[in-house]
Motif scaffolding. Structure first.
Motif, PDB file in Angstrom:
ATOM      1  N   PHE A 135      40.852  33.009  58.401  1.00  0.00           N
ATOM      2  CA  PHE A 135      40.635  32.306  57.141  1.00  0.00           C
ATOM      3  C   PHE A 135      39.201  31.793  57.060  1.00  0.00           C
ATOM      4  O   PHE A 135      38.510  31.967  56.054  1.00  0.00           O
ATOM      5  CB  PHE A 135      41.617  31.145  57.006  1.00  0.00           C
ATOM      6  CG  PHE A 135      41.624  30.556  55.630  1.00  0.00           C
ATOM      7  CD1 PHE A 135      42.463  31.069  54.657  1.00  0.00           C
ATOM      8  CD2 PHE A 135      40.766  29.510  55.296  1.00  0.00           C
ATOM      9  CE1 PHE A 135      42.458  30.539  53.383  1.00  0.00           C
ATOM     10  CE2 PHE A 135      40.757  28.995  54.015  1.00  0.00           C
ATOM     11  CZ  PHE A 135      41.609  29.503  53.060  1.00  0.00           C
ATOM     12  N   ASN A 150      36.895  34.784  56.366  1.00  0.00           N
ATOM     13  CA  ASN A 150      37.015  35.607  55.165  1.00  0.00           C
ATOM     14  C   ASN A 150      37.293  34.854  53.873  1.00  0.00           C
ATOM     15  O   ASN A 150      37.042  35.377  52.800  1.00  0.00           O
ATOM     16  CB  ASN A 150      38.126  36.634  55.350  1.00  0.00           C
ATOM     17  CG  ASN A 150      37.802  37.615  56.449  1.00  0.00           C
ATOM     18  OD1 ASN A 150      36.915  38.436  56.320  1.00  0.00           O
ATOM     19  ND2 ASN A 150      38.498  37.482  57.573  1.00  0.00           N
ATOM     20  N   CYS A 151      37.860  33.681  54.001  1.00  0.00           N
ATOM     21  CA  CYS A 151      38.373  33.056  52.792  1.00  0.00           C
ATOM     22  C   CYS A 151      37.707  31.721  52.486  1.00  0.00           C
ATOM     23  O   CYS A 151      37.701  31.269  51.347  1.00  0.00           O
ATOM     24  CB  CYS A 151      39.873  32.830  52.904  1.00  0.00           C
ATOM     25  SG  CYS A 151      40.752  34.149  53.764  1.00  0.00           S
ATOM     26  N   SER A 195      34.691  27.891  43.586  1.00  0.00           N
ATOM     27  CA  SER A 195      34.955  29.314  43.390  1.00  0.00           C
ATOM     28  C   SER A 195      36.352  29.745  43.816  1.00  0.00           C
ATOM     29  O   SER A 195      36.649  30.933  43.839  1.00  0.00           O
ATOM     30  CB  SER A 195      33.889  30.161  44.092  1.00  0.00           C
ATOM     31  OG  SER A 195      33.438  29.540  45.248  1.00  0.00           O
ATOM     32  N   LEU A 238      44.640  26.017  48.465  1.00  0.00           N
ATOM     33  CA  LEU A 238      45.795  26.817  48.872  1.00  0.00           C
ATOM     34  C   LEU A 238      46.845  25.965  49.574  1.00  0.00           C
ATOM     35  O   LEU A 238      47.805  26.500  50.119  1.00  0.00           O
ATOM     36  CB  LEU A 238      45.356  27.963  49.784  1.00  0.00           C
ATOM     37  CG  LEU A 238      44.394  28.973  49.152  1.00  0.00           C
ATOM     38  CD1 LEU A 238      44.121  30.120  50.120  1.00  0.00           C
ATOM     39  CD2 LEU A 238      44.950  29.524  47.853  1.00  0.00           C
ATOM     40  N   ALA A 251      52.631  33.489  48.761  1.00  0.00           N
ATOM     41  CA  ALA A 251      51.429  33.712  47.946  1.00  0.00           C
ATOM     42  C   ALA A 251      50.392  34.500  48.728  1.00  0.00           C
ATOM     43  O   ALA A 251      49.789  35.451  48.215  1.00  0.00           O
ATOM     44  CB  ALA A 251      50.848  32.380  47.476  1.00  0.00           C
ATOM     45  N   GLN A 293      33.783  37.600  40.990  1.00  0.00           N
ATOM     46  CA  GLN A 293      34.414  36.770  39.972  1.00  0.00           C
ATOM     47  C   GLN A 293      34.632  37.616  38.724  1.00  0.00           C
ATOM     48  O   GLN A 293      33.755  38.372  38.329  1.00  0.00           O
ATOM     49  CB  GLN A 293      33.509  35.573  39.641  1.00  0.00           C
ATOM     50  CG  GLN A 293      33.316  34.615  40.802  1.00  0.00           C
ATOM     51  CD  GLN A 293      34.577  33.851  41.155  1.00  0.00           C
ATOM     52  OE1 GLN A 293      35.564  33.878  40.429  1.00  0.00           O
ATOM     53  NE2 GLN A 293      34.555  33.177  42.309  1.00  0.00           N
ATOM     54  N   PHE A 341      43.407  43.844  55.250  1.00  0.00           N
ATOM     55  CA  PHE A 341      43.901  43.336  56.524  1.00  0.00           C
ATOM     56  C   PHE A 341      45.167  44.076  56.914  1.00  0.00           C
ATOM     57  O   PHE A 341      45.952  44.466  56.050  1.00  0.00           O
ATOM     58  CB  PHE A 341      44.176  41.839  56.415  1.00  0.00           C
ATOM     59  CG  PHE A 341      42.935  41.041  56.142  1.00  0.00           C
ATOM     60  CD1 PHE A 341      42.090  40.656  57.176  1.00  0.00           C
ATOM     61  CD2 PHE A 341      42.600  40.699  54.844  1.00  0.00           C
ATOM     62  CE1 PHE A 341      40.936  39.938  56.924  1.00  0.00           C
ATOM     63  CE2 PHE A 341      41.442  39.985  54.581  1.00  0.00           C
ATOM     64  CZ  PHE A 341      40.601  39.597  55.615  1.00  0.00           C
ATOM     65  N   LEU A 381      47.346  35.026  58.509  1.00  0.00           N
ATOM     66  CA  LEU A 381      46.813  34.247  57.397  1.00  0.00           C
ATOM     67  C   LEU A 381      47.931  33.488  56.690  1.00  0.00           C
ATOM     68  O   LEU A 381      47.786  32.305  56.353  1.00  0.00           O
ATOM     69  CB  LEU A 381      46.127  35.187  56.392  1.00  0.00           C
ATOM     70  CG  LEU A 381      44.710  35.645  56.747  1.00  0.00           C
ATOM     71  CD1 LEU A 381      44.288  36.798  55.851  1.00  0.00           C
ATOM     72  CD2 LEU A 381      43.732  34.476  56.596  1.00  0.00           C
ATOM     73  N   GLN A 430      48.047  34.191  39.364  1.00  0.00           N
ATOM     74  CA  GLN A 430      47.120  34.073  38.249  1.00  0.00           C
ATOM     75  C   GLN A 430      47.820  33.753  36.929  1.00  0.00           C
ATOM     76  O   GLN A 430      48.409  32.692  36.801  1.00  0.00           O
ATOM     77  CB  GLN A 430      46.251  35.332  38.181  1.00  0.00           C
ATOM     78  CG  GLN A 430      45.475  35.476  39.490  1.00  0.00           C
ATOM     79  CD  GLN A 430      44.577  36.660  39.530  1.00  0.00           C
ATOM     80  OE1 GLN A 430      43.643  36.771  38.742  1.00  0.00           O
ATOM     81  NE2 GLN A 430      44.800  37.551  40.484  1.00  0.00           N
TER      82      GLN A 430
END
Ligand code: HEM
Lengths: 553, 268
Positions: free
Chosen positions: B59, B62-63, B76, B80, B87, B102, B113, B121, B200
């Motif tokens: 995480f 990458n996140c 941005s 979580l 999710a 974006q 992954f 994750l 989303q």
């Protein structure tokens, strides 16, 4: 005993034919019709595409009536399509599903019927565009143009009523929109809606009523109109493109019998075959996906068939509010307030009335502006009537913008653009597009005419460069042969006619208005080459020979 | 006379044939591209146990740039905390995360992954706060769904999902460049996770909206219509009357023009 000088045929068939003829006089009619001349050009065949599609609609539709039940009674589906089994639905929907899954050949016939409906209206539209752009609607054919317009509307009506019959979600959504439009009509709208649906929408009466319209009334009127239409074609004779030997008083082509009849008969099977092939390979209106009609759900991708799309598109283009201005107005009347839903009324009725009104009135509008009241049997090449071609192009852009707007959601997903932007762009095109199309098309036509003039007067550039004994270079120009030249010179293009005084010597207001339009449409004009000009040009070539257009300029 | 009339016709005929050729190719392309979207990966990750420790490292690498070092969210990317393992499994398992650029909506793309990393994750994010878990075998096992239940799943789908995803689950547009994707080729697990997490612009369908049983029925329905194909022939992208209209105006009218030219150029 009287003397029998009567003709006695030798074969059985001949005897039967003779019997029928003596009692009906059919031979004269067949002979008359068989001798009609039909000119041969591919663009003349779209009327036939529509006609044959209509015959296929009659045939396949009759098959469907054997199994379709237009009842809105509730039932539970127990046919062989698993994902709907046990679902509560109307008998109409259930019987449409049965046609699709449990009647042998039923799905094929449904698809033939529906594809033929799409081709029917498409064929008519292409036919109509051909008639418009070649000026075939001019005297004496104005009335037939009107009949054609009526047929186009009837075709849309037949399609819409048919589309609503299966009572699936799509057809119900279509009706819902119609209901909304009707209710938007001030004061009487709600009453009309209740009258049509036999109570509150959707009620239980509408499918049965639409069914009568769809299989009886509309096809009967179409048939009547088709007969009228064809009779007028026979009476007026067919138009033809300009060419050597073709005059306003003759028709060059093949007699209907036997050559043309054979071709036409063959063409029927071509159309039938094409529709059958499409119906066998491509799915249309998969009603089982949409589920039974229920006023609550709406599916993405809910669209009408293409011929209704432009009206749907107009509704989608219309903004609900403009800045602070809302199109929903409450208007005070002596009896209280009435709501005018202009954001529904305006787009649903405005463009349709405008476009169809213009379409029906065009022969008379054109005649009024050009003061050309002569009979026309020779067609215009579209470039030789720049103003008409330009008006037509503007109309096509206007229509197609609305049409595209009906698929705005799919444009957005497929081209990965924002739905809102698509709508803004289409609104812009809707307003300025027709003007741009008019301007560009007129310019294009005038340039093409100038090019034609040039070609007639100076010939085609042969691509052969010659060197004269003095060392100068020039390009050889090839003169057109008589036949080609004929096509380029034998036309007639209307001119601007200034306002004329009437009998009393007065220039009326209306005449002034006409003159204004005439000036706007016809002032820019490229005149056809006259024989004198042609002769002069040729002399000139003989005198100057190869020196003309020498490269050294 | 014959040679002459044919020569006169020829330039137009060539042009018309060209146009027809283009139209037919266009029509065929539209047909072909409709079926391309079906080729999507279908994998399940549920049997793998994730490690929170590895997950936290992945995480961070990458996140965290978007979601913050402790997944608390940033300008941005959203927080979580509490989104649950489901999710993450959905977002990472369909290739939506890590997001590349974006845009109106993070599109699905090739998965970055492997199963183990995705599980890591998910375990990490789940450890931050309670949220929907990755469904177990039993929850998404649709083999026991009866025909009636499947049909009921269809009804639920039409009422709750078709307005965005299209009645045939072929996808549809939302506002401002967002869209509901086609559901062909999406695994049972991802369908379930989409419903419980509402990625989303999709709403969350929790168990009181659509019960677990009903979710199973919806999945069974989607899998059934996917397997059944289109009974009437090529489905033209299942996009409804628009693709049908486009087809008749390209292939249909094109074919007619070709035939009319052919017939009128033959002389008796
Ligand atoms: C005049 C031109 C006609 C047009 C444009 C037309 C168009 C249509 C359309 C678009 C549908 C919906 C088909 C579907 O289920 O996907 C339909 C259904 C139907 N039409 Fe026609 N039609 C015409 C003439 C006729 C005629 C003459 C008949 C009967 C003699 C007929 C009988 C039917 C029946 C029974 C249905 C319902 C079938 C079903 O939903 O499965 N139609 N029509």
């Amino acid at each position: 005993m009287s003397q029998t000088t009567e003709y006695t045929p030798k074969t059985d068939v001949g005897r039967i034919a003779n019997f029928v003829n003596q009692r009906t006089g059919a031979a004269a009619a067949v002979k008359e019709f068989g001798r009609k001349i039909f000119p041969d050009h591919w663009s003349f065949m779209f009327g036939e595409v529509a006609l044959y599609s209509f015959i296929i609609l009659l045939l396949s539709g009759t098959f469907l009536t054997f199994f379709f039940d237009p009842s809105m009674a509730e039932t539970h589906y127990d046919g062989s399509y698993v994902p709907l089994r046990g679902i509560e639905m109307s008998v109409a929907y259930s019987s449409s599903l049965d046609i699709s899954f449990d009647v042998r050949g039923g799905l094929f016939m449904r698809q033939v019927h529906h594809w033929a409906a799409l081709l029917f209206v498409a064929g008519m539209s292409v036919h109509m565009l051909r008639v418009f752009f070649t000026g075939a609607f001019r005297r004496p054919r104005e009335l037939n143009w009107v009949v054609g317009g009526v047929l186009l509307i009837l075709g849309m009506a037949a399609g819409f009523t048919g589309y609503s019959l299966p009572d699936d979600l799509l057809s119900g959504n279509g009706l819902r929109i119609i209901d909304g439009v009707i209710k938007a009509i001030p004061v009487v709208g709600t009453y009309i809606s209740f009258f049509l649906f036999g109570g509150e929408f959707p009620g239980t009466a509408i499918i049965g009523r639409l069914y009568v319209l769809h299989i009886l009334l509309v096809p009967a009127i179409i048939l009547l109109m088709v007969v009228l239409h064809l009779m007028m074609v026979v009476i007026h004779k067919h138009t033809q493109y300009p060419g050597p030997g073709r005059t306003e008083d003759n028709v060059v082509g093949f007699p209907v019998g036997p050559v043309y009849a054979a071709k036409a008969g063959g063409f029927f099977f071509v159309v039938f075959g094409a529709i059958a092939a499409i119906a066998a390979l491509f799915q249309i209106n998969p009603i089982w996906n949409y589920g039974p009609y229920d006023p609550s759900p709406v599916s993405a991708g809910t669209q009408p068939d293409w011929y209704i799309g432009w009206v749907d598109g107009a509704l989608r283009l219309m903004p609900g509010v403009l800045g602070d201005f809302s199109f929903e107005r409450n208007v005070a009347f002596p009896w209280g307030h009435n709501t005018f839903v202009f954001n529904v009324l305006l787009p649903a009725l405005g463009p349709a009335l405008f476009l169809l009104g213009l379409l029906f009135a065009w022969p008379w509008i054109e005649r009024w502006i050009t003061k050309d009241n002569r009979e026309h049997h020779i067609l215009d090449r579209p470039r030789n009537a720049p103003f008409r071609t330009a008006v037509g192009a503007a109309g096509v852009v206007f229509y197609c913008t609305m049409w595209a707007a009906a698929s705005s959601d799919l444009i957005a997903t497929h081209f990965h653009v924002s739905l809102n932007d698509v709508t803004y762009w289409l609104r812009t095109i809707f307003i300025i597009g027709p003007f741009i199309a008019f301007w560009i098309t007129r310019r294009l036509c005038l340039s093409l005419q100038r090019k034609d003039r040039e070609t007639v007067l100076h010939g085609r550039e042969a691509g052969v460069i010659m060197m004269s004994p003095e060392g100068g270079y020039s390009e050889k120009h090839e003169q057109l042969n008589e036949y080609k030249r004929w096509r380029l010179v034998s036309f007639d293009t209307p001119q601007y006619i200034p306002a004329q005084p009437d009998e009393d010597g007065k220039i009326t207001k209306k005449e002034k208005r006409r003159a204004k339009w005439s000036k706007f449409f016809l002032e820019d004009r490229v005149a056809p080459v006259t024989p004198a000009e042609l002769a002069a040009a040729h002399d000139h070539h003989e005198v100057e020979g190869g020196d003309h257009k020498s490269l050294g300029h | 006379m014959k040679a002459l009339s044919q020569r006169r016709r020829s330039p137009l005929a060539v042009f018309a044939l060209l146009v027809i050729g283009l139209l037919v190719t266009g029509g065929l392309y539209a047909v072909a591209s409709g079926s391309v979207s079906k080729a999507q990966a279908d994998e399940t990750t549920q049997t793998v146990n994730g490690s929170v420790e590895n997950g936290s490292k992945l995480f961070a690498a990458n996140c965290a740039t978007c979601h913050g070092l402790a997944a608390e969210g940033s300008d941005s990317g959203p927080s979580l905390v509490g989104v649950g393992a489901a999710a993450v499994d959905f977002q990472v398992g369909t290739g939506r995360m890590p997001m590349q650029m974006q845009g109106p909506q993070a599109p699905s793309k090739p998965v970055q992954f492997d199963e183990q990393q995705t599980a890591d994750l998910a375990a990490y994010v789940a450890s931050l706060g309670a949220g929907p878990a990755i469904p177990d075998e039993e929850t998404i096992d649709i083999s026991g769904v009866s025909d009636e239940e499947l049909a009921n799943g269809g009804t639920i789908f039409r009422v709750n999902c078709a307005m965005c995803h299209n009645a045939a689950a072929a996808g549809g547009a939302l506002t401002r460049g967002k869209f509901a994707p086609s559901l062909a080729g999406v695994s049972e697990q991802h369908i379930y996770e989409a419903m419980v997490t509402g990625p989303q612009n999709m709403p969350v369908f929790n168990d009181s909206n659509i019960t677990r049983e009903q979710k199973k029925q919806v999945i069974a329905y989607l899998k059934h219509i996917e397997a059944q194909g289109s009974p009437g022939g090529q489905a033209l992208g299942s996009l409804g009357p628009v693709s049908e209209g486009l087809f008749i105006w390209t292939a249909g009218i094109g074919l007619m023009v070709a035939f009319t030219i052919w017939i009128t150029s033959r002389h008796a």
